[in-house]
Design an enzyme around this catalytic site. Structure first.
Site, PDB file in Angstrom:
ATOM      1  N   SER A 175       0.801  -1.222   0.000  1.00  0.00           N
ATOM      2  CA  SER A 175       0.000   0.000   0.000  1.00  0.00           C
ATOM      3  C   SER A 175       0.833   1.271   0.000  1.00  0.00           C
ATOM      4  O   SER A 175       0.351   2.320  -0.415  1.00  0.00           O
ATOM      5  CB  SER A 175      -0.946   0.009   1.201  1.00  0.00           C
ATOM      6  OG  SER A 175      -0.221  -0.148   2.405  1.00  0.00           O
ATOM      7  N   HIS A 203      -5.432  -3.591  -2.096  1.00  0.00           N
ATOM      8  CA  HIS A 203      -5.185  -2.595  -3.149  1.00  0.00           C
ATOM      9  C   HIS A 203      -5.165  -3.171  -4.556  1.00  0.00           C
ATOM     10  O   HIS A 203      -4.985  -2.439  -5.521  1.00  0.00           O
ATOM     11  CB  HIS A 203      -3.877  -1.845  -2.873  1.00  0.00           C
ATOM     12  CG  HIS A 203      -3.926  -1.067  -1.604  1.00  0.00           C
ATOM     13  ND1 HIS A 203      -4.333   0.241  -1.541  1.00  0.00           N
ATOM     14  CD2 HIS A 203      -3.681  -1.439  -0.324  1.00  0.00           C
ATOM     15  CE1 HIS A 203      -4.317   0.657  -0.288  1.00  0.00           C
ATOM     16  NE2 HIS A 203      -3.918  -0.351   0.473  1.00  0.00           N
ATOM     17  N   LYS A 234     -12.180   0.092  -0.584  1.00  0.00           N
ATOM     18  CA  LYS A 234     -11.326   0.803  -1.539  1.00  0.00           C
ATOM     19  C   LYS A 234     -11.990   0.762  -2.922  1.00  0.00           C
ATOM     20  O   LYS A 234     -12.893   1.541  -3.181  1.00  0.00           O
ATOM     21  CB  LYS A 234      -9.919   0.220  -1.484  1.00  0.00           C
ATOM     22  CG  LYS A 234      -9.355   0.302  -0.040  1.00  0.00           C
ATOM     23  CD  LYS A 234      -7.910  -0.055   0.042  1.00  0.00           C
ATOM     24  CE  LYS A 234      -7.433  -0.259   1.482  1.00  0.00           C
ATOM     25  NZ  LYS A 234      -7.496   0.929   2.325  1.00  0.00           N
TER      26      LYS A 234
END
Ligand SMILES: Cc1ncc(COP(=O)(O)O)c(C=O)c1O
Length: 386
Positions: A175, A203, A234
């Site tokens: 990340s 991610h 996310k």
């Protein structure tokens, strides 16, 4: 008597003096126009999509604002089941379990898989939630240098004993650095000794691989990763965490992951939004293509400005500037030009590697990226180039 919390104020002053004090920001209160966001994790620009808001409102009207209890008590709804089925179908797995956050997915799952006497091999740059999960498990933890598959293999071989459970835990996309783990090589090393492989793809999910299935699918080894952890906060644009994997594994976690058993079920509006987000992430592939194209353009532009920036593997593009003070000053100079790029400092990253961490999203046009590049050039001229 002395104030038992008397140490707190001087400790905060110490953080301030070291350039490490953090302060909350309240989006929506800044002067118009709002700055261009180049630091969030809303990779597919879904978090403010009206269709997610409508799904959340519909779920609230049907199921209520809160779940009212844990899943194993009375908090589970058909919506929670639908979310888990959608996750399993998307990732091509037998089953899925939803948690209230990605953080809780890791801190519940790892201690359910290993305990005292067992061994976790963990990449040095893994996310804090994996670090904390390892500590909670009370297993032995071998922290290996970032990306060093030979060190993983050596730690596994040295630690393998009959009856001992072995786990390799790694981020899919790191990340703070934006690089990806070499999952096929890690799976090779794990298979030699019968270790379980856990990948936290917070991610990579929604961004990488066919149908946005994530880093394991992008690297052709989804069927060799036993425990695929993800987040709904996310790319999916909502909140919550999950694990997908074999049916027996998921059933075990439903029984033994303490952050599932002892946590109130995710709120129905959030579950409704997550379900809508998954549908849109799959139905609108242009979103991940745009986010990735913006990342490539940004990284190439920073390299052309003379910075040491590698081609990005996903949507995270770090620009190392060294000291926390420089990172904060550069971030402020960008903010003054209408760009929100946060300074990342220790303890999020090792000392001496403070950075501007850019992320890209489907909301960024090429013109936005070019404007950002011009602003970075000006900001770093002002505060001193790294
Ligand atoms: C790699 C990684 N894992 C887990 C998490 C935690 O996920 P969540 O925000 O859903 O708790 C994050 C960031 O938030 C992350 O970057």
């Amino acid at each position: 008597v002395a104030d038992p919390l008397g140490w707190v104020a001087p400790a905060l002053e110490g953080l301030e003096a070291d350039g490490l004090r953090r302060r909350l920001r309240h989006r929506g209160e800044e002067p118009a126009p709002a700055p261009l966001d180049l630091s969030g994790n809303d990779y597919l620009a879904l978090s403010r999509d009206p269709r997610l808001a409508a799904a959340a409102a519909g779920a609230a009207a049907r199921w209520g604002a809160g779940a009212g209890a844990s899943r194993l008590v009375t908090g589970g709804t058909a919506l929670h089941r639908d979310l888990e089925e959608a996750l399993a179908a998307w990732k091509g797995a037998e089953a899925a379990i939803a948690f209230s956050s990605g953080y809780l997915a890791n801190t519940g799952t790892i201690p359910a898989l290993v305990g005292p006497g067992d061994l976790v091999v963990s990449d040095a740059w893994n996310h804090a939630s994996i670090v904390d999960a390892c500590r909670l498990s009370r297993a032995e933890v071998a922290v290996v240098p970032h990306g060093d598959v030979d060190a993983v293999r050596a730690a596994l071989r040295a630690g393998a004993r009959p009856g001992r459970r072995l786990l390799v835990a790694v981020d899919g996309v790191f990340s703070m650095d934006g690089d990806t783990a070499d999952l096929p090589a890690l799976c090779d090393a794990a298979e030699e000794v019968g270790a379980v492989v856990l990948v936290d793809d917070a991610h990579g999910g929604g961004v990488l691989g066919p149908d946005g299935r994530g880093t394991p699918a992008a690297q052709g080894c989804a069927d060799r990763v036993h425990v695929h952890v993800g987040t709904l906060s996310k790319a999916v644009g909502a909140a919550g965490g999950f694990v997908v994997g074999r049916g027996d594994l998921v059933e075990w976690l439903r029984n033994r992951a303490r952050t599932f058993v002892f946590d109130t079920a995710p709120p129905p509006p959030v579950v409704g939004a997550a379900l809508a987000g998954i549908g849109l992430a799959r139905a609108e592939p242009w979103r991940r293509e745009r986010a990735l194209a913006a990342a490539r353009r940004l990284a190439a532009g920073l390299a052309a400005l003379g910075h040491d920036v590698a081609p990005p593997a996903a949507c995270v593009v770090p620009l190392l500037v060294g000291s926390p003070g420089t990172a904060v000053a550069a971030s402020a100079a960008l903010e003054a030009q209408g760009l929100r790029v946060v300074a990342i400092r220790p303890p999020s990253v090792p000392p001496g590697t403070s950075r501007l961490r850019f992320t890209t999203s489907a909301a960024l046009s090429d013109a936005d990226v070019d404007a950002a590049l011009a602003a970075v050039g000006r900001a770093l001229d002002r505060v001193g180039r790294p």
